[in-house]
Enzyme design. Sequence first.
Site, PDB file in Angstrom:
ATOM      1  N   ALA A 176       0.689  -1.321   0.208  1.00 34.38           N
ATOM      2  CA  ALA A 176      -0.048   0.128   0.238  1.00 34.38           C
ATOM      3  C   ALA A 176       0.355   1.418  -0.018  1.00 34.38           C
ATOM      4  O   ALA A 176       0.499   2.468  -0.688  1.00 34.38           O
ATOM      5  CB  ALA A 176      -1.340   0.078   1.414  1.00 34.38           C
ATOM      6  N   HIS A 222      -0.440  -8.326   3.409  1.00 31.78           N
ATOM      7  CA  HIS A 222      -0.060  -8.423   4.563  1.00 31.78           C
ATOM      8  C   HIS A 222      -1.224  -8.070   5.652  1.00 31.78           C
ATOM      9  O   HIS A 222      -1.035  -8.477   7.048  1.00 31.78           O
ATOM     10  CB  HIS A 222       1.124  -8.028   4.682  1.00 31.78           C
ATOM     11  CG  HIS A 222       1.560  -6.601   5.437  1.00 31.78           C
ATOM     12  ND1 HIS A 222       1.837  -5.764   6.312  1.00 31.78           N
ATOM     13  CD2 HIS A 222       1.443  -5.026   4.423  1.00 31.78           C
ATOM     14  CE1 HIS A 222       2.472  -4.886   6.273  1.00 31.78           C
ATOM     15  NE2 HIS A 222       2.011  -4.103   5.074  1.00 31.78           N
ATOM     16  N   THR A 260       8.720  -7.214 -13.195  1.00 26.86           N
ATOM     17  CA  THR A 260       8.000  -9.211 -12.975  1.00 26.86           C
ATOM     18  C   THR A 260       7.280  -9.270 -11.936  1.00 26.86           C
ATOM     19  O   THR A 260       7.867  -8.790 -10.816  1.00 26.86           O
ATOM     20  CB  THR A 260       9.578  -9.891 -12.901  1.00 26.86           C
ATOM     21  OG1 THR A 260      10.899  -9.526 -13.959  1.00 26.86           O
ATOM     22  CG2 THR A 260       9.360 -11.419 -12.826  1.00 26.86           C
ATOM     23  N   CYS A 303       2.741   3.419  14.672  1.00 24.54           N
ATOM     24  CA  CYS A 303       2.965   2.481  13.705  1.00 24.54           C
ATOM     25  C   CYS A 303       3.628   3.309  12.456  1.00 24.54           C
ATOM     26  O   CYS A 303       3.985   3.088  11.736  1.00 24.54           O
ATOM     27  CB  CYS A 303       1.366   3.300  13.215  1.00 24.54           C
ATOM     28  SG  CYS A 303       0.836   2.407  11.869  1.00 24.54           S
TER      29      CYS A 303
HETATM   30  N1  PMP Z   1      -2.127   3.014   4.406  1.00 24.15           N
HETATM   31  C1  PMP Z   1      -2.507   1.789   6.066  1.00 24.15           C
HETATM   32  C2  PMP Z   1      -3.874   2.782   6.323  1.00 24.15           C
HETATM   33  C3  PMP Z   1      -1.915   1.252   6.735  1.00 24.15           C
HETATM   34  O1  PMP Z   1      -2.458   0.934   7.417  1.00 24.15           O
HETATM   35  C4  PMP Z   1      -0.857   0.900   6.229  1.00 24.15           C
HETATM   36  C5  PMP Z   1       0.246  -0.082   6.890  1.00 24.15           C
HETATM   37  N2  PMP Z   1       1.127   0.044   8.593  1.00 24.15           N
HETATM   38  C6  PMP Z   1      -0.078   1.582   5.395  1.00 24.15           C
HETATM   39  C7  PMP Z   1      -0.965   1.820   4.184  1.00 24.15           C
HETATM   40  C8  PMP Z   1       1.047   0.894   3.836  1.00 24.15           C
HETATM   41  O2  PMP Z   1       1.063  -0.734   3.719  1.00 24.15           O
HETATM   42  P1  PMP Z   1       2.347  -1.451   3.182  1.00 24.15           P
HETATM   43  O3  PMP Z   1       2.713  -2.062   4.551  1.00 24.15           O
HETATM   44  O4  PMP Z   1       1.865  -2.583   2.777  1.00 24.15           O
HETATM   45  O5  PMP Z   1       3.446  -1.033   2.323  1.00 24.15           O
END
Ligand code: PMP
Length: 397
Positions: A74, A209, A248, A338
Amino acid sequence: MPRTPIYLDNHATTRVDPRVVEAMLPFFTDSYGNPASVTHAVGRAARDAVETARAKIAAAVGGAAKESVFTSGATESNNLAIKGIAGHPSRRGRHLVSVVTEHPSVLEPLERLAAAGFEVTLLPVAPKGHPRAGLVDPQAVADALREDTILVSVMLANNEVGAIAPVGEIARICHERDLPLHSDATQAVGKTAVDFRALGVDLASFSAHKVYGPKGIGALYVRHRNRRARLAPLIDGGGHERGLRSGTLNAAAIVGFARAVELCLEELPAEAKRLRGLRNRLFAGITSALDGVTLNGPVLEREDWRLPGNLNLAFGDVDGESLLMNVPDLALSSGSACTSAQPGPSHVLRALGMADDTVRSSVRFGLGRFNTSEELDYTLCLIVEAAARLRRMASSA
Ligand code: PMP
């Protein structure tokens, strides 16, 4: 006594479901072809698996297969959406709108754009104590829009206080002005029923994940054939993913991602109810045993305002970090954990108008699939005992 440590940090990441691991395994040693090598059967087998997975994932989030771009997670999806919109040659304006409580992978790209001459408006959220604490007011989004606005980005569910934003309403506001809406749906997918098309978002980020899938694979939903969703890529190369993300494809991870999303969808209504029940029991147990513990984020009663497995509590005069150190059997996170790369009081809790002391007394409980009722009973005992002990120590000092 349940087996320890008890993992209650499911917003940070989740254990990979053994059924996901099983689905992935053949793609390491048997179907190991490059999904782009379609001249032979080994490559085509990997390509077919990727495309089947893509269709499953899309169906689970209310999109079409051609609307997904696989990324590393993300963080990358958020970067691609924001920088991709700003960098597309068709965009003339230089103003972007978002919310103070977004994840750093939205706030930092916005910050970088601001340093390059863009203007960013970050909207506030309702304060602690308000029933909708942590939620942005759609009217505030409408009021922030300007002639030169090019993007609105509002997260679907917050990773600290579990607040579920009124994204559908915000999408309508954006579309009246023909503006694209991006939503970071990382914490919402798999935990609540998500339908990107029905919500009306143009771009949406999510990650495997967080839903009992592997790390290092995510997706960006990009609304098909829509001017609003046109993006400039961040990574150039062989032109994979319709030129939006070269590299890839990781077939094993993509297959695991699809299986993970599929399992969440199958189990969703019952699992959400179970987690809500456990979460509410933990809240009732802690607040009846300890004075001065207060809820951070939206009221628990509103299923449409808060993620089922999320609880975030301020322990008043008890320091959150000390509390965590006194419960080594629990894997928990304090309000600030976080953004562990940049420790400091949580920007989300501060955005709720909380004083730094209250922020520092806060603990986030993230309940997930593998938590049992017995584990939650034990968690309650440990937390209450540790908080009471710390209070006794402080009063006798
Ligand atoms: N956005 C939110 C709301 C999240 O909680 C997270 C993970 N802490 C992320 C983005 C980032 O995701 P990723 O670990 O897959 O890069």
